[in-house]
Design an enzyme around this catalytic site. Structure first.
Site, PDB file in Angstrom:
ATOM      1  N   TRP A  25       0.452  -8.846   3.256  1.00 21.00           N
ATOM      2  CA  TRP A  25      -0.105  -7.599   3.864  1.00 21.00           C
ATOM      3  C   TRP A  25      -0.880  -7.986   5.146  1.00 21.00           C
ATOM      4  CZ3 TRP A  25      -5.539  -5.235   3.162  1.00 21.00           C
ATOM      5  CH2 TRP A  25      -5.586  -4.046   3.503  1.00 21.00           C
ATOM      6  N   ASP A  43      -5.329 -10.975  -4.934  1.00 17.90           N
ATOM      7  CA  ASP A  43      -5.560  -9.431  -4.327  1.00 17.90           C
ATOM      8  C   ASP A  43      -4.676  -8.530  -5.241  1.00 17.90           C
ATOM      9  OD1 ASP A  43      -5.518  -7.258  -3.141  1.00 17.90           O
ATOM     10  OD2 ASP A  43      -4.770  -7.732  -1.223  1.00 17.90           O
ATOM     11  N   ALA A  81      -4.119  -4.850  -5.948  1.00 17.59           N
ATOM     12  CA  ALA A  81      -4.233  -3.367  -5.513  1.00 17.59           C
ATOM     13  C   ALA A  81      -3.315  -2.328  -6.144  1.00 17.59           C
ATOM     14  CB  ALA A  81      -4.100  -3.531  -4.030  1.00 17.59           C
ATOM     15  N   LYS A  96      -4.964   3.022  -5.322  1.00 20.16           N
ATOM     16  CA  LYS A  96      -3.634   3.602  -5.830  1.00 20.16           C
ATOM     17  C   LYS A  96      -3.785   3.886  -7.150  1.00 20.16           C
ATOM     18  CE  LYS A  96      -3.013   1.226  -1.846  1.00 20.16           C
ATOM     19  NZ  LYS A  96      -2.555   1.158  -0.574  1.00 20.16           N
TER      20      LYS A  96
HETATM   21  C1  LMR Z   1      -0.359  -0.315   2.960  1.00 21.59           C
HETATM   22  O1  LMR Z   1      -0.077  -1.666   2.827  1.00 21.59           O
HETATM   23  O2  LMR Z   1       0.539   0.483   3.386  1.00 21.59           O
HETATM   24  C2  LMR Z   1      -1.602   0.098   2.409  1.00 21.59           C
HETATM   25  O3  LMR Z   1      -2.111  -0.948   1.597  1.00 21.59           O
HETATM   26  C3  LMR Z   1      -2.314   0.901   3.197  1.00 21.59           C
HETATM   27  C4  LMR Z   1      -3.007   0.326   4.246  1.00 21.59           C
HETATM   28  O4  LMR Z   1      -4.253   0.045   4.082  1.00 21.59           O
HETATM   29  O5  LMR Z   1      -2.285  -0.710   4.887  1.00 21.59           O
END
Ligand code: LMR
Length: 393
Positions: A127, A208, A210, A243
């Site tokens: 991410w 992590d 999520a 989420k």
């Molecule tokens: C994403 O990866 O799209 C979500 O986790 C929202 C974000 O804050 O990036």
């Protein structure tokens, strides 16, 4: 002073939403930011959350502060959801944070506070906000191989090889489930191999998590987290309720830390509360309170689990439909991995130029690395998307 600030590039995921909103084509499709959408393109409030909100409105009689680490009932409910009985609860400390991002930030700062000089290892890719926060905090990072660009699956041999360079006390960030951005996940045997390797290295896992409940189900999605919790003397977890409870804007997340013993856990607990105080004082309470109510009231919990399960299976169905559509359009199995991936995302393996063509020529918005949000698909657009993707190959 402020004139010393430099213009910063926009966040690549969040920027997409702005571009999408400005697009006037009525055929436009948003496969960008990771927010769940139903078949009508709407992000609903989950039934159990709405019911809890009503009960809360009737019963809450003060808006005075909670405690610095947040409400103990929230800690317990989330600890049980994520860790079950995998670890002695006396070794677990917990702290509510503003969203999963707040939790990630506080875990990184906890690592800094230890002054261990640890390198934080990230999967390649991960991410985008993980390396961004680490850079902002000036912390040492390294990446481990994870994704095979050719097959769009986990390149496990390469992952194990690069984790071979992890040093004692380094922190290795792993996605608990539903890897973001790839959608490619470790199987149970692979989790066991990673656990053994990191134990041998005396590294500290940082999970992590999520998207628990979006992949293979609530319990199966916590397999890796629970396995590691049962084996490691120390471990950190950042969890998000955005989420799986659909409460994105309430900013509800939590740090869980596993210390070597109950005495060490008390000190960790104090450090987590201290970090909250330095960063924002008290964590937001509304979302955490709703989550606690949903998890502890049997009727609300049953309804939440049913709705979450419908969300999960709906996304699996859409994965299958897109994989079938692409098989039909390309005459090949190149995109078969979409049905194998799990969670909200899949990385399609398109070039940035192909992603731009999809945006310009077909009003289909996805992140530049070709990550799509599966929840942006629906029965009316899935075949159109398959045709469009095939047309830019
Ligand atoms: C994403 O990866 O799209 C979500 O986790 C929202 C974000 O804050 O990036």
């Amino acid at each position: 002073m402020l004139d010393k600030l430099k213009a910063l590039p926009a966040d690549k995921i969040l920027m997409l939403s702005t571009l999408f909103r400005a697009d006037e084509r009525d055929t436009k499709v948003d496969l960008g930011v990771g927010v769940y959408k139903n078949a009508e393109g709407h992000t609903p409030i989950m039934r159990a959350v709405k019911a809890a909100e009503k009960q809360l409105w009737e019963s809450e009689n003060t808006k005075s502060y909670t405690s610095l680490p947040g409400d103990a009932a929230f800690h317990k409910a989330m600890r049980d959801l994520i860790l079950g009985d995998s670890v002695d609860h006396a070794r677990v400390s917990a702290c509510a944070t503003p969203g999963g991002t707040g939790a990630i930030h506080n875990v990184f700062e906890t690592i800094q506070m230890t002054k261990s000089g640890a390198t934080v290892w990230l999967s390649n890719p991960t991410w985008a906000n993980h390396p961004s926060i680490l850079k902002h905090l000036g912390m040492k990072t390294a990446t481990y191989d994870y994704f095979d660009e050719a097959t769009c699956a986990v390149d496990f041999d390469a992952m194990i090889k690069s984790l071979g360079d992890v040093q004692k006390d380094d922190v290795v960030l792993l996605h608990g489930c539903c890897h973001n951005p790839t959608g490619a996940n470790l199987n149970e045997t692979q989790w066991q191999v990673v656990a053994d390797l990191l134990l041998e290295k005396e590294a500290i896992p940082f999970i992590d998590i999520a998207y628990q409940g979006f992949g293979d189900g609530l319990d199966k999605d916590s397999y890796g987290t629970r396995l590691l919790a049962s084996k490691f003397p120390e471990m950190m977890i950042a969890a998000s309720c955005s989420k799986n409870f659909g409460i994105y804007r309430e900013r509800c997340g939590l740090v869980l830390a596993i210390s070597a013993d109950a005495d060490a856990a008390k000190i960790t607990q104090g450090s987590l509360a201290y970090l909250n105080r330095q960063n924002f004082s008290f964590p937001p309470d509304h979302g955490a309170r709703l989550v606690t109510m949903v998890l502890t009231d049997p009727a609300l919990r049953k309804d939440w689990e049913e709705e979450l399960e419908a969300v999960r299976t709906g996304m699996l169905d859409l994965r299958q439909k897109l994989a079938n559509g692409l098989r039909r359009e390309t005459g090949s199995d190149r995109f078969g991995f979409i049905a194998e991936h799990r969670g909200m995302f899949s990385r399609l393996g398109l070039t940035e130029a192909q992603v731009l063509r999809l945006r310009d020529e077909h009003a289909i918005y996805m992140v530049g690395d070709s990550r799509i949000n599966i929840a942006g698909l629906n029965d009316s657009n899935v075949d159109i998307i398959a045709k469009a993707v095939a047309s830019v190959l």
